[in-house]
Design a protein around this motif. Structure first.
Motif, PDB file in Angstrom:
ATOM      1  N   ASN A 107      10.897   2.738  10.380  1.00  0.00           N
ATOM      2  CA  ASN A 107      10.821   2.028  11.664  1.00  0.00           C
ATOM      3  C   ASN A 107      12.159   2.028  12.381  1.00  0.00           C
ATOM      4  O   ASN A 107      12.212   2.127  13.611  1.00  0.00           O
ATOM      5  N   GLU A 108      13.224   1.902  11.609  1.00  0.00           N
ATOM      6  CA  GLU A 108      14.567   1.963  12.182  1.00  0.00           C
ATOM      7  C   GLU A 108      14.745   3.297  12.923  1.00  0.00           C
ATOM      8  O   GLU A 108      15.245   3.339  14.057  1.00  0.00           O
ATOM      9  N   ALA A 109      14.312   4.375  12.294  1.00  0.00           N
ATOM     10  CA  ALA A 109      14.421   5.704  12.912  1.00  0.00           C
ATOM     11  C   ALA A 109      13.577   5.774  14.183  1.00  0.00           C
ATOM     12  O   ALA A 109      14.009   6.310  15.207  1.00  0.00           O
ATOM     13  N   ALA A 110      12.371   5.187  14.123  1.00  0.00           N
ATOM     14  CA  ALA A 110      11.473   5.211  15.290  1.00  0.00           C
ATOM     15  C   ALA A 110      12.076   4.427  16.449  1.00  0.00           C
ATOM     16  O   ALA A 110      11.981   4.840  17.612  1.00  0.00           O
ATOM     17  N   ARG A 115      14.635   4.458  21.768  1.00  0.00           N
ATOM     18  CA  ARG A 115      15.723   4.052  22.685  1.00  0.00           C
ATOM     19  C   ARG A 115      16.388   5.287  23.289  1.00  0.00           C
ATOM     20  O   ARG A 115      16.679   5.331  24.479  1.00  0.00           O
ATOM     21  N   LYS A 116      16.629   6.312  22.453  1.00  0.00           N
ATOM     22  CA  LYS A 116      17.285   7.508  22.983  1.00  0.00           C
ATOM     23  C   LYS A 116      16.382   8.177  24.024  1.00  0.00           C
ATOM     24  O   LYS A 116      16.841   8.594  25.076  1.00  0.00           O
ATOM     25  N   ILE A 121      15.365   8.738  30.373  1.00  0.00           N
ATOM     26  CA  ILE A 121      14.619   8.539  31.622  1.00  0.00           C
ATOM     27  C   ILE A 121      15.411   7.604  32.538  1.00  0.00           C
ATOM     28  O   ILE A 121      15.554   7.856  33.724  1.00  0.00           O
ATOM     29  N   ASP A 122      15.912   6.506  31.954  1.00  0.00           N
ATOM     30  CA  ASP A 122      16.639   5.504  32.734  1.00  0.00           C
ATOM     31  C   ASP A 122      17.506   4.691  31.762  1.00  0.00           C
ATOM     32  O   ASP A 122      16.998   4.240  30.730  1.00  0.00           O
ATOM     33  N   GLN A 123      18.761   4.493  32.076  1.00  0.00           N
ATOM     34  CA  GLN A 123      19.678   3.757  31.189  1.00  0.00           C
ATOM     35  C   GLN A 123      19.157   2.362  30.822  1.00  0.00           C
ATOM     36  O   GLN A 123      19.491   1.822  29.777  1.00  0.00           O
ATOM     37  N   GLU A 124      18.338   1.788  31.707  1.00  0.00           N
ATOM     38  CA  GLU A 124      17.827   0.432  31.469  1.00  0.00           C
ATOM     39  C   GLU A 124      16.525   0.413  30.654  1.00  0.00           C
ATOM     40  O   GLU A 124      15.967  -0.652  30.401  1.00  0.00           O
ATOM     41  N   LYS A 125      16.061   1.610  30.309  1.00  0.00           N
ATOM     42  CA  LYS A 125      14.758   1.682  29.635  1.00  0.00           C
ATOM     43  C   LYS A 125      14.961   1.568  28.119  1.00  0.00           C
ATOM     44  O   LYS A 125      14.934   2.567  27.400  1.00  0.00           O
ATOM     45  N   TYR A 126      15.184   0.351  27.659  1.00  0.00           N
ATOM     46  CA  TYR A 126      15.453   0.146  26.225  1.00  0.00           C
ATOM     47  C   TYR A 126      14.588  -0.945  25.583  1.00  0.00           C
ATOM     48  O   TYR A 126      14.668  -1.207  24.408  1.00  0.00           O
ATOM     49  N   GLN A 127      13.729  -1.598  26.383  1.00  0.00           N
ATOM     50  CA  GLN A 127      12.936  -2.705  25.843  1.00  0.00           C
ATOM     51  C   GLN A 127      11.902  -2.204  24.818  1.00  0.00           C
ATOM     52  O   GLN A 127      11.215  -1.203  25.059  1.00  0.00           O
ATOM     53  N   ILE A 128      11.828  -2.898  23.693  1.00  0.00           N
ATOM     54  CA  ILE A 128      10.814  -2.577  22.681  1.00  0.00           C
ATOM     55  C   ILE A 128       9.907  -3.791  22.506  1.00  0.00           C
ATOM     56  O   ILE A 128      10.392  -4.919  22.361  1.00  0.00           O
ATOM     57  N   ILE A 129       8.613  -3.531  22.570  1.00  0.00           N
ATOM     58  CA  ILE A 129       7.647  -4.638  22.445  1.00  0.00           C
ATOM     59  C   ILE A 129       6.900  -4.511  21.133  1.00  0.00           C
ATOM     60  O   ILE A 129       6.373  -3.441  20.797  1.00  0.00           O
ATOM     61  N   SER A 130       6.889  -5.601  20.394  1.00  0.00           N
ATOM     62  CA  SER A 130       6.080  -5.633  19.167  1.00  0.00           C
ATOM     63  C   SER A 130       5.177  -6.858  19.225  1.00  0.00           C
ATOM     64  O   SER A 130       5.172  -7.587  20.217  1.00  0.00           O
ATOM     65  N   MET A 131       4.406  -7.073  18.169  1.00  0.00           N
ATOM     66  CA  MET A 131       3.370  -8.107  18.222  1.00  0.00           C
ATOM     67  C   MET A 131       3.756  -9.339  17.404  1.00  0.00           C
ATOM     68  O   MET A 131       4.423  -9.231  16.378  1.00  0.00           O
ATOM     69  N   HIS A 132       3.289 -10.474  17.849  1.00  0.00           N
ATOM     70  CA  HIS A 132       3.417 -11.675  17.021  1.00  0.00           C
ATOM     71  C   HIS A 132       2.712 -11.425  15.694  1.00  0.00           C
ATOM     72  O   HIS A 132       1.671 -10.763  15.657  1.00  0.00           O
ATOM     73  N   GLY A 175       1.660  -8.726  30.364  1.00  0.00           N
ATOM     74  CA  GLY A 175       2.631  -9.706  30.857  1.00  0.00           C
ATOM     75  C   GLY A 175       4.067  -9.392  30.447  1.00  0.00           C
ATOM     76  O   GLY A 175       5.011  -9.898  31.045  1.00  0.00           O
ATOM     77  N   VAL A 176       4.240  -8.607  29.398  1.00  0.00           N
ATOM     78  CA  VAL A 176       5.587  -8.343  28.866  1.00  0.00           C
ATOM     79  C   VAL A 176       6.086  -6.951  29.233  1.00  0.00           C
ATOM     80  O   VAL A 176       7.284  -6.731  29.401  1.00  0.00           O
ATOM     81  N   VAL A 177       5.167  -5.994  29.351  1.00  0.00           N
ATOM     82  CA  VAL A 177       5.553  -4.597  29.559  1.00  0.00           C
ATOM     83  C   VAL A 177       6.166  -4.413  30.964  1.00  0.00           C
ATOM     84  O   VAL A 177       5.824  -5.137  31.902  1.00  0.00           O
ATOM     85  N   SER A 178       7.117  -3.503  31.064  1.00  0.00           N
ATOM     86  CA  SER A 178       7.756  -3.261  32.361  1.00  0.00           C
ATOM     87  C   SER A 178       8.302  -1.834  32.406  1.00  0.00           C
ATOM     88  O   SER A 178       8.173  -1.099  31.440  1.00  0.00           O
ATOM     89  N   HIS A 179       8.957  -1.491  33.519  1.00  0.00           N
ATOM     90  CA  HIS A 179       9.556  -0.157  33.609  1.00  0.00           C
ATOM     91  C   HIS A 179      10.696  -0.011  32.602  1.00  0.00           C
ATOM     92  O   HIS A 179      11.143   1.090  32.323  1.00  0.00           O
ATOM     93  N   LYS A 180      11.151  -1.119  32.035  1.00  0.00           N
ATOM     94  CA  LYS A 180      12.226  -1.092  31.039  1.00  0.00           C
ATOM     95  C   LYS A 180      11.707  -0.807  29.626  1.00  0.00           C
ATOM     96  O   LYS A 180      12.496  -0.637  28.690  1.00  0.00           O
ATOM     97  N   THR A 181      10.385  -0.828  29.470  1.00  0.00           N
ATOM     98  CA  THR A 181       9.825  -0.659  28.118  1.00  0.00           C
ATOM     99  C   THR A 181       9.963   0.785  27.656  1.00  0.00           C
ATOM    100  O   THR A 181       9.456   1.702  28.311  1.00  0.00           O
ATOM    101  N   CYS A 182      10.641   0.996  26.531  1.00  0.00           N
ATOM    102  CA  CYS A 182      10.731   2.360  25.988  1.00  0.00           C
ATOM    103  C   CYS A 182       9.708   2.574  24.876  1.00  0.00           C
ATOM    104  O   CYS A 182       9.368   3.718  24.570  1.00  0.00           O
ATOM    105  N   ALA A 183       9.226   1.494  24.257  1.00  0.00           N
ATOM    106  CA  ALA A 183       8.229   1.654  23.195  1.00  0.00           C
ATOM    107  C   ALA A 183       7.461   0.375  22.924  1.00  0.00           C
ATOM    108  O   ALA A 183       7.970  -0.728  23.115  1.00  0.00           O
TER     109      ALA A 183
END
Ligand code: PLP
Length: 392
Positions: A107-110, A115-116, A121-132, A175-183
């Motif tokens: 997962n660390e590798a993923a 992020r890379k 695509i965009d320097q600000e595109k680093y957000q990672i969303i996971s689940m509760h 509600g959480v996803v955005s243009h910043k979401t990378c994964a």
């Protein structure tokens, strides 16, 4: 046993709650303790011992590999690593494999790959969303993806850029996803989180949302993968194809190996970006190769579908019989029994009766047997569960 436990507590950091037995050997689906008492093992080293214990071919190939070479380093080519990677690629929608040593590392590798890719695509595109309620590991990246307060609270601050959505709730993700979401990273069946199965349509919507936002969909198959749910990867039962998949647990049949698989277009980790000393060494990849060949070429997966369906059926009958059971859920040989009372006393009783099962949260008993389990062994497991639940 008392002396042995005292020594263990003296010398080993106390990070695990342990049962008071010493496992000395294993054969098939059985483990044996210091008194040679046998246990039918529905834990399988937490979904690790795919081929059970002392599997003739796995043992033989490992012995032979030990005599050739166990470890060199990733500076050189080795045959077993190529063979294992080729099997994974030929039997999946993916093109590239990165080998590591655990689920956490996969997962660390993923996360690093996502992020890379995002930053390209965009320097600000680093957000990672996971689940509760998810579980992705305990290193800082994977811990940050693990959406459970109890694992994070003592170790904050966690890595920035992680957000969480409610599992099986597409509105929450929207509600959480955005243009910043990378994964977006998730398990199609949350394992540690209590064997919670994703809805078929939810997974399709997650896939679509990821596409709309140019976010990678990472499926953590560390527990669900390697045939456990009745297909090599569980995601294929949801009619989706993720961009990245992570594997570990069952991949090495007992040896520590993890892997991250991705499509060619997302294989952005290059020389020097990531690496590991032990990752994919000739010994562990020999194990992975044997496990994959047993699953695919010897069609152990078909056997899992058969015994998995039988287990599901027997469990639903048990559910009708036992008022203590709230719900049974899962796929194939990954089943959870949610109880109306705490699971720990039942788990302890099962051990007394000669059977090992795992908990998942306070109320769930998890069954994760070796994939070689037979129908008579499942019958025996059900008998023990029936007896124990009748007594408690
Ligand atoms: C066990 C697990 C991990 C962590 O794997 P380790 O090998 O313990 O690092 C990650 N994700 C899932 C879904 C798991 O079940």
């Amino acid at each position: 046993m008392k002396h042995y436990m005292d020594e263990s507590n003296q010398y080993i950091m106390n990070t695990y709650g342990r049962f008071e037995i010493e496992i000395q050997k294993g054969e098939g689906c059985y483990l044996y303790d210091q008194n040679d008492k046998g246990y039918l093992d529905l834990c399988a080293g937490i979904a690790v011992n795919t081929l059970g214990y002392n599997h003739a071919r796995l043992s033989q190939e490992l012995k032979s590999q030990i005599e050739h070479i166990m470890h060199t380093s990733n500076y050189y080519y080795t045959r077993p690593q190529v063979e294992a990677a080729k099997l994974l690629v030929e039997h999946s929608p993916f093109d590239k494999v990165f080998f590591c040593n655990s689920g956490t590392e996969a997962n660390e590798a993923a996360i690093k790959l996502a992020r890379k890719h995002g930053k390209s695509i965009d320097q600000e595109k680093y957000q990672i969303i996971s689940m509760h309620n998810s579980f992705h590991g305990r290193s800082y990246g994977s811990l940050s993806a693990t959406g459970q307060e109890k694992y994070q609270s003592a170790f904050t601050p966690i890595v920035p850029g992680f957000d969480y959505a409610k599992f099986n709730d597409i509105e929450s993700l929207k509600g959480v996803v955005s243009h910043k979401t990378c994964a977006v990273i998730l398990e199609v069946i949350q394992g540690e989180g209590g064997v919670q199965v994703a809805d078929y349509h939810y997974m399709k919507q997650v896939r679509k949302l990821c596409d709309e936002h140019q976010a990678l969909l990472i499926i953590d198959e560390v527990q669900t993968g390697m045939g456990r749910c009745g297909s090599l990867f569980a995601f294929s039962q949801f009619s989706i194809v993720p961009d990245v998949v992570t594997l570990a647990k069952g991949l090495g049949g007992g040896l520590p190996i993890g892997a991250m698989l991705c499509k060619e277009e997302f294989a952005v980790l290059g020389r020097g970006d990531h690496g590991t000393t032990f990752g994919g060494n000739p010994l562990v990849t020999t194990a992975a190769k044997v496990v994959l060949e047993e699953l695919i070429k010897k069609d152990l997966i078909a056997q899992v579908q058969l015994v998995g369906a039988y287990l599901e059926n027997q469990l639903s009958m048990l559910e009708v019989e036992c008022p203590m059971i709230k719900e049974v859920r899962g796929k194939g040989l990954m089943q959870g029994i949610e109880l109306k009372c705490p699971a720990q006393p039942i788990i302890a009783k099962c051990l007394e009766e000669g059977m090992l099962v795992v908990g998942a949260g306070e109320y769930v008993i998890r069954l994760l047997p070796p994939l070689i389990i037979t129908i008579p062994e499942i019958d025996k497991a059900i008998q023990i569960l029936e007896k124990v639940m009748g007594e408690v």
